[in-house]
Design a protein around this motif. Sequence first.
Motif, PDB file in Angstrom:
ATOM      1  N   VAL A  29      48.521  34.360  40.570  1.00  0.00           N
ATOM      2  CA  VAL A  29      48.561  33.539  39.078  1.00  0.00           C
ATOM      3  C   VAL A  29      49.918  33.438  38.484  1.00  0.00           C
ATOM      4  CG1 VAL A  29      47.685  33.805  36.738  1.00  0.00           C
ATOM      5  CG2 VAL A  29      46.397  34.661  38.679  1.00  0.00           C
ATOM      6  N   ASN A  30      50.011  32.188  38.219  1.00  0.00           N
ATOM      7  CA  ASN A  30      51.549  31.833  37.761  1.00  0.00           C
ATOM      8  C   ASN A  30      51.366  31.047  36.278  1.00  0.00           C
ATOM      9  OD1 ASN A  30      50.940  28.924  38.237  1.00  0.00           O
ATOM     10  ND2 ASN A  30      52.119  28.923  39.891  1.00  0.00           N
ATOM     11  N   SER A  31      50.065  30.865  35.714  1.00  0.00           N
ATOM     12  CA  SER A  31      49.951  30.482  34.471  1.00  0.00           C
ATOM     13  C   SER A  31      48.704  30.760  34.099  1.00  0.00           C
ATOM     14  CB  SER A  31      50.168  28.746  34.538  1.00  0.00           C
ATOM     15  OG  SER A  31      49.747  28.317  33.118  1.00  0.00           O
ATOM     16  N   TRP A  32      48.230  30.995  32.742  1.00  0.00           N
ATOM     17  CA  TRP A  32      46.962  31.489  32.278  1.00  0.00           C
ATOM     18  C   TRP A  32      46.551  31.056  30.962  1.00  0.00           C
ATOM     19  CZ3 TRP A  32      46.551  35.045  28.132  1.00  0.00           C
ATOM     20  CH2 TRP A  32      47.832  35.539  27.941  1.00  0.00           C
ATOM     21  N   SER A  33      45.653  30.772  30.391  1.00  0.00           N
ATOM     22  CA  SER A  33      45.520  30.419  28.961  1.00  0.00           C
ATOM     23  C   SER A  33      44.090  30.876  28.566  1.00  0.00           C
ATOM     24  CB  SER A  33      45.379  28.583  29.049  1.00  0.00           C
ATOM     25  OG  SER A  33      44.963  28.470  27.534  1.00  0.00           O
ATOM     26  N   TYR A  34      44.057  31.629  27.254  1.00  0.00           N
ATOM     27  CA  TYR A  34      43.132  31.982  26.590  1.00  0.00           C
ATOM     28  C   TYR A  34      42.647  31.337  25.463  1.00  0.00           C
ATOM     29  CZ  TYR A  34      40.432  35.578  23.490  1.00  0.00           C
ATOM     30  OH  TYR A  34      39.852  35.949  22.799  1.00  0.00           O
ATOM     31  N   SER A  35      41.409  30.716  25.164  1.00  0.00           N
ATOM     32  CA  SER A  35      40.993  30.000  24.132  1.00  0.00           C
ATOM     33  C   SER A  35      39.936  30.661  23.314  1.00  0.00           C
ATOM     34  CB  SER A  35      40.516  28.494  24.594  1.00  0.00           C
ATOM     35  OG  SER A  35      40.179  27.752  23.430  1.00  0.00           O
ATOM     36  N   PRO A  36      40.239  31.375  22.438  1.00  0.00           N
ATOM     37  CA  PRO A  36      39.337  32.246  21.607  1.00  0.00           C
ATOM     38  C   PRO A  36      38.311  31.518  20.880  1.00  0.00           C
ATOM     39  CG  PRO A  36      41.356  32.361  20.380  1.00  0.00           C
ATOM     40  CD  PRO A  36      41.580  31.554  21.817  1.00  0.00           C
ATOM     41  N   SER A  37      38.458  30.265  20.596  1.00  0.00           N
ATOM     42  CA  SER A  37      37.494  29.371  19.803  1.00  0.00           C
ATOM     43  C   SER A  37      36.697  28.466  20.782  1.00  0.00           C
ATOM     44  CB  SER A  37      38.292  28.556  18.864  1.00  0.00           C
ATOM     45  OG  SER A  37      39.229  27.771  19.358  1.00  0.00           O
ATOM     46  N   GLU A  38      36.954  28.473  21.751  1.00  0.00           N
ATOM     47  CA  GLU A  38      35.902  27.473  22.739  1.00  0.00           C
ATOM     48  C   GLU A  38      34.546  27.736  22.715  1.00  0.00           C
ATOM     49  OE1 GLU A  38      35.897  24.267  25.462  1.00  0.00           O
ATOM     50  OE2 GLU A  38      37.739  25.444  24.725  1.00  0.00           O
ATOM     51  N   ASN A  39      33.779  26.884  22.692  1.00  0.00           N
ATOM     52  CA  ASN A  39      32.346  26.707  22.192  1.00  0.00           C
ATOM     53  C   ASN A  39      32.000  27.632  20.851  1.00  0.00           C
ATOM     54  OD1 ASN A  39      31.618  25.880  24.865  1.00  0.00           O
ATOM     55  ND2 ASN A  39      32.146  27.661  25.765  1.00  0.00           N
ATOM     56  N   GLU A  40      32.820  27.336  20.087  1.00  0.00           N
ATOM     57  CA  GLU A  40      32.571  27.708  18.685  1.00  0.00           C
ATOM     58  C   GLU A  40      31.525  26.749  18.181  1.00  0.00           C
ATOM     59  OE1 GLU A  40      35.057  27.638  15.064  1.00  0.00           O
ATOM     60  OE2 GLU A  40      35.076  29.608  15.872  1.00  0.00           O
ATOM     61  N   GLU A  41      30.556  27.077  17.168  1.00  0.00           N
ATOM     62  CA  GLU A  41      29.688  26.332  16.674  1.00  0.00           C
ATOM     63  C   GLU A  41      29.687  26.690  15.016  1.00  0.00           C
ATOM     64  OE1 GLU A  41      28.064  23.720  17.671  1.00  0.00           O
ATOM     65  OE2 GLU A  41      28.695  23.905  19.746  1.00  0.00           O
ATOM     66  N   VAL A  46      42.889  30.544  34.443  1.00  0.00           N
ATOM     67  CA  VAL A  46      44.114  30.918  35.402  1.00  0.00           C
ATOM     68  C   VAL A  46      44.193  29.904  36.486  1.00  0.00           C
ATOM     69  CG1 VAL A  46      43.680  33.623  34.943  1.00  0.00           C
ATOM     70  CG2 VAL A  46      42.656  32.151  37.082  1.00  0.00           C
ATOM     71  N   THR A  47      45.654  29.929  36.694  1.00  0.00           N
ATOM     72  CA  THR A  47      46.055  28.846  37.756  1.00  0.00           C
ATOM     73  C   THR A  47      47.166  29.290  38.483  1.00  0.00           C
ATOM     74  OG1 THR A  47      47.454  27.759  36.227  1.00  0.00           O
ATOM     75  CG2 THR A  47      44.987  26.740  36.490  1.00  0.00           C
ATOM     76  N   GLY A  48      47.424  29.084  39.732  1.00  0.00           N
ATOM     77  CA  GLY A  48      48.298  29.620  40.273  1.00  0.00           C
ATOM     78  C   GLY A  48      48.537  28.899  41.745  1.00  0.00           C
ATOM     79  N   LEU A  49      48.716  29.779  42.977  1.00  0.00           N
ATOM     80  CA  LEU A  49      49.062  29.004  44.117  1.00  0.00           C
ATOM     81  C   LEU A  49      47.822  29.839  44.949  1.00  0.00           C
ATOM     82  CD1 LEU A  49      52.569  29.295  44.457  1.00  0.00           C
ATOM     83  CD2 LEU A  49      51.377  27.210  43.558  1.00  0.00           C
ATOM     84  N   TRP A  50      47.175  29.117  46.056  1.00  0.00           N
ATOM     85  CA  TRP A  50      46.431  29.469  47.013  1.00  0.00           C
ATOM     86  C   TRP A  50      46.932  30.650  47.663  1.00  0.00           C
ATOM     87  CZ3 TRP A  50      41.568  27.544  49.096  1.00  0.00           C
ATOM     88  CH2 TRP A  50      41.212  28.111  50.110  1.00  0.00           C
ATOM     89  N   ALA A  51      46.321  31.989  47.574  1.00  0.00           N
ATOM     90  CA  ALA A  51      47.149  32.976  48.231  1.00  0.00           C
ATOM     91  C   ALA A  51      46.471  33.504  49.626  1.00  0.00           C
ATOM     92  CB  ALA A  51      46.925  34.131  47.427  1.00  0.00           C
ATOM     93  N   GLN A  52      47.116  33.406  50.645  1.00  0.00           N
ATOM     94  CA  GLN A  52      46.560  33.814  51.952  1.00  0.00           C
ATOM     95  C   GLN A  52      47.839  34.507  52.915  1.00  0.00           C
ATOM     96  OE1 GLN A  52      43.880  31.091  53.767  1.00  0.00           O
ATOM     97  NE2 GLN A  52      44.488  31.371  55.901  1.00  0.00           N
ATOM     98  N   THR A  53      47.432  35.517  53.542  1.00  0.00           N
ATOM     99  CA  THR A  53      48.216  35.954  54.534  1.00  0.00           C
ATOM    100  C   THR A  53      47.682  35.984  56.063  1.00  0.00           C
ATOM    101  OG1 THR A  53      49.098  37.476  52.839  1.00  0.00           O
ATOM    102  CG2 THR A  53      49.826  38.102  55.216  1.00  0.00           C
ATOM    103  N   GLY A  54      48.109  35.017  56.802  1.00  0.00           N
ATOM    104  CA  GLY A  54      47.598  34.907  58.146  1.00  0.00           C
ATOM    105  C   GLY A  54      46.173  34.422  57.852  1.00  0.00           C
ATOM    106  N   THR A  55      45.124  35.130  58.340  1.00  0.00           N
ATOM    107  CA  THR A  55      43.887  34.493  58.177  1.00  0.00           C
ATOM    108  C   THR A  55      43.064  35.163  56.883  1.00  0.00           C
ATOM    109  OG1 THR A  55      43.093  36.022  59.891  1.00  0.00           O
ATOM    110  CG2 THR A  55      43.406  33.838  60.476  1.00  0.00           C
ATOM    111  N   VAL A  56      43.678  36.101  56.163  1.00  0.00           N
ATOM    112  CA  VAL A  56      43.228  36.917  55.133  1.00  0.00           C
ATOM    113  C   VAL A  56      43.382  36.179  53.792  1.00  0.00           C
ATOM    114  CG1 VAL A  56      43.087  39.198  54.050  1.00  0.00           C
ATOM    115  CG2 VAL A  56      43.368  38.825  56.561  1.00  0.00           C
ATOM    116  N   ARG A  57      42.381  35.913  52.993  1.00  0.00           N
ATOM    117  CA  ARG A  57      42.621  35.158  51.938  1.00  0.00           C
ATOM    118  C   ARG A  57      42.837  36.362  50.850  1.00  0.00           C
ATOM    119  NH1 ARG A  57      39.781  30.903  49.634  1.00  0.00           N
ATOM    120  NH2 ARG A  57      40.946  31.252  47.668  1.00  0.00           N
ATOM    121  N   ASP A  58      43.508  35.937  49.604  1.00  0.00           N
ATOM    122  CA  ASP A  58      43.374  36.853  48.606  1.00  0.00           C
ATOM    123  C   ASP A  58      42.191  37.230  48.178  1.00  0.00           C
ATOM    124  OD1 ASP A  58      44.994  37.865  45.869  1.00  0.00           O
ATOM    125  OD2 ASP A  58      43.185  36.754  45.277  1.00  0.00           O
TER     126      ASP A  58
END
Length: 156
Positions: free
Chosen positions: A31-43, A69-81
């Motif tokens: 993960v190299n970027s993240w964002s928390y929105s505490p008012s999303e879906n507020e009515e 959360v956003t970042g980079l696809w993570a994989q080592t050899g054939t094993v994904r994060d």
Amino acid sequence: MGRPIDARGWHFEVEDITTPATPVWHRIGNVNSWSYSPSENEETADTTTNDSEGAYEQDVMQRGATLEVTGLWAQTGTVRDPGQEYIDDVWAWRLGSESRNRVRYRHKSQTKWTVWEATVTPGEQGGEHNAKVGWGATFTRCGLPTTTDVVTEPEA
């Protein structure tokens, strides 16, 4: 007065419930970027009346939140994060009441996790010829958040 904390010090994990008897938490890697929105879906409900004397009034009727959360696809050899793989290959394909799962997050300096029951929306993946592959997910909280203590594993 406290000191600011680093945005890179946050940890995000997803609960793997494929073996319900022994759930496992997977860290979401790269993960190299993240964002928390505490008012999303507020009515809100407009409560303005003649007694408001021209001033707007409202009551909050529903609270919501999202965590992206956003970042980079993570994989080592054939094993994904494991966190990314669980989100992409298991959780993102569930529908209806099965579409909910738990995700948790905390700053490395905190002693409690914030835990959400949530749904997930996979992010876009891709990149240009001189770039690494991007990856991301957005979690939408369902219900109220809870907390749980950080448990450190005993050293072997």
